[in-house]
Write a protein that holds these residues in place. Sequence first.
Motif, PDB file in Angstrom:
ATOM      1  N   ARG A 234       0.869  -1.179   0.000  1.00 53.10           N
ATOM      2  CA  ARG A 234       0.000   0.000   0.000  1.00 53.10           C
ATOM      3  C   ARG A 234       0.899   1.220   0.000  1.00 53.10           C
ATOM      4  O   ARG A 234       1.762   1.359   0.870  1.00 53.10           O
ATOM      5  CB  ARG A 234      -0.916   0.037   1.214  1.00 53.10           C
ATOM      6  CG  ARG A 234      -1.772   1.321   1.273  1.00 53.10           C
ATOM      7  CD  ARG A 234      -2.606   1.437   2.546  1.00 53.10           C
ATOM      8  NE  ARG A 234      -3.597   0.385   2.606  1.00 53.10           N
ATOM      9  CZ  ARG A 234      -3.616  -0.584   3.517  1.00 53.10           C
ATOM     10  NH1 ARG A 234      -2.645  -0.637   4.438  1.00 53.10           N
ATOM     11  NH2 ARG A 234      -4.562  -1.507   3.521  1.00 53.10           N
ATOM     12  N   MET A 236       1.062   5.133   0.470  1.00 54.72           N
ATOM     13  CA  MET A 236       0.363   6.311   0.962  1.00 54.72           C
ATOM     14  C   MET A 236       1.080   7.529   0.381  1.00 54.72           C
ATOM     15  O   MET A 236       2.221   7.817   0.741  1.00 54.72           O
ATOM     16  CB  MET A 236       0.351   6.307   2.488  1.00 54.72           C
ATOM     17  CG  MET A 236      -0.536   5.186   3.036  1.00 54.72           C
ATOM     18  SD  MET A 236      -0.502   5.013   4.826  1.00 54.72           S
ATOM     19  CE  MET A 236       1.080   4.197   5.035  1.00 54.72           C
ATOM     20  N   ASP A 241      -3.714  10.435  -1.006  1.00 55.88           N
ATOM     21  CA  ASP A 241      -4.189   9.325  -1.834  1.00 55.88           C
ATOM     22  C   ASP A 241      -3.458   8.033  -1.466  1.00 55.88           C
ATOM     23  O   ASP A 241      -2.352   8.056  -0.916  1.00 55.88           O
ATOM     24  CB  ASP A 241      -3.977   9.626  -3.318  1.00 55.88           C
ATOM     25  CG  ASP A 241      -4.881  10.742  -3.815  1.00 55.88           C
ATOM     26  OD1 ASP A 241      -5.931  10.977  -3.182  1.00 55.88           O
ATOM     27  OD2 ASP A 241      -4.529  11.388  -4.825  1.00 55.88           O
ATOM     28  N   GLU A 242      -4.086   6.904  -1.794  1.00 54.54           N
ATOM     29  CA  GLU A 242      -3.481   5.598  -1.560  1.00 54.54           C
ATOM     30  C   GLU A 242      -3.532   4.774  -2.842  1.00 54.54           C
ATOM     31  O   GLU A 242      -4.424   4.951  -3.675  1.00 54.54           O
ATOM     32  CB  GLU A 242      -4.211   4.831  -0.451  1.00 54.54           C
ATOM     33  CG  GLU A 242      -4.031   5.403   0.934  1.00 54.54           C
ATOM     34  CD  GLU A 242      -4.614   4.491   2.010  1.00 54.54           C
ATOM     35  OE1 GLU A 242      -5.118   3.397   1.640  1.00 54.54           O
ATOM     36  OE2 GLU A 242      -4.557   4.855   3.187  1.00 54.54           O
TER      37      GLU A 242
END
Length: 282
Positions: A234, A236, A241-242
């Motif tokens: 993931r 970041m 936003d991701e």
Amino acid sequence: MTPNRWSDLDRPPLNEAALRKALLGESSLWTDLDVVESIGSTNTELAARAARGEAAPGAVLVAEEQTAGKGRLDRSWTAPPRSGLFFSALLRPEVPPHRWGWLPLLGGVAAAGALARSAGVDTGLKWPNDVLTTGKGGERKIGGILAERVGEDSVVLGIGLNVTLREDELPVPTAGSLALAGAQGTDRDPLLRAVLRAVEDWYGRWTEADGDPAAGALLDAYAAGCVTLGRTVRAMLPGGDELVGEAVAVDGDGRLLIASEQGVQHPIAAGDIVHLRPAAGE
């Protein structure tokens, strides 16, 4: 009794004279080495010295303790006195400025390789420039690298490495140290020599290749040591936003390429990366 630099026998002070003798010389990248007892940030202080004309390219500033150490994204970096290696080097890269972004990755390759050889621990790199131990205790962050531009032609490269931190001294559960990873030695003098010599070696290759990370073998070395690649992550991103996907490669600009579920590759130049699942085959 007032504590002094010899109070903790497990954490003796660095030997500045021996380090200078071992590292400085006419053919060396390193032109000066200064060990100070306590300082806010080696990066900040060395940049200030350079601005005042008190530090030349190749100068290395080492602190036994940092009270305002800096990490990526304006985070702080603190540790007990003499528990690690906290130092900065002033460099004047003779390569195109658009390739200077490889300096912190270069520092990571150098540090991870030097520690693996000299301390006998398994190391890896988490993109972009976290140094991890990767042994039986899982992945633990033991260090980080921060490069900051100084004026028009110089860069301060800062490296912080946890050497003898104990479990109860760790700032966060994901942190670690060479001692906790079972290092065969935690004498900071040879460790610092090993890391600085590795930085000099990789910096020389990078410079000879005019900053081209592929031609200088830096890109391959980074990819080989980067434990982020091949994993679901993931990201970041700045702005909040991701992005979730598989980290598939590092490109020639040092960006992490993340493939989304739709198969689209997104180049990430900055952000926090969380490892969600191990790489295939682990």
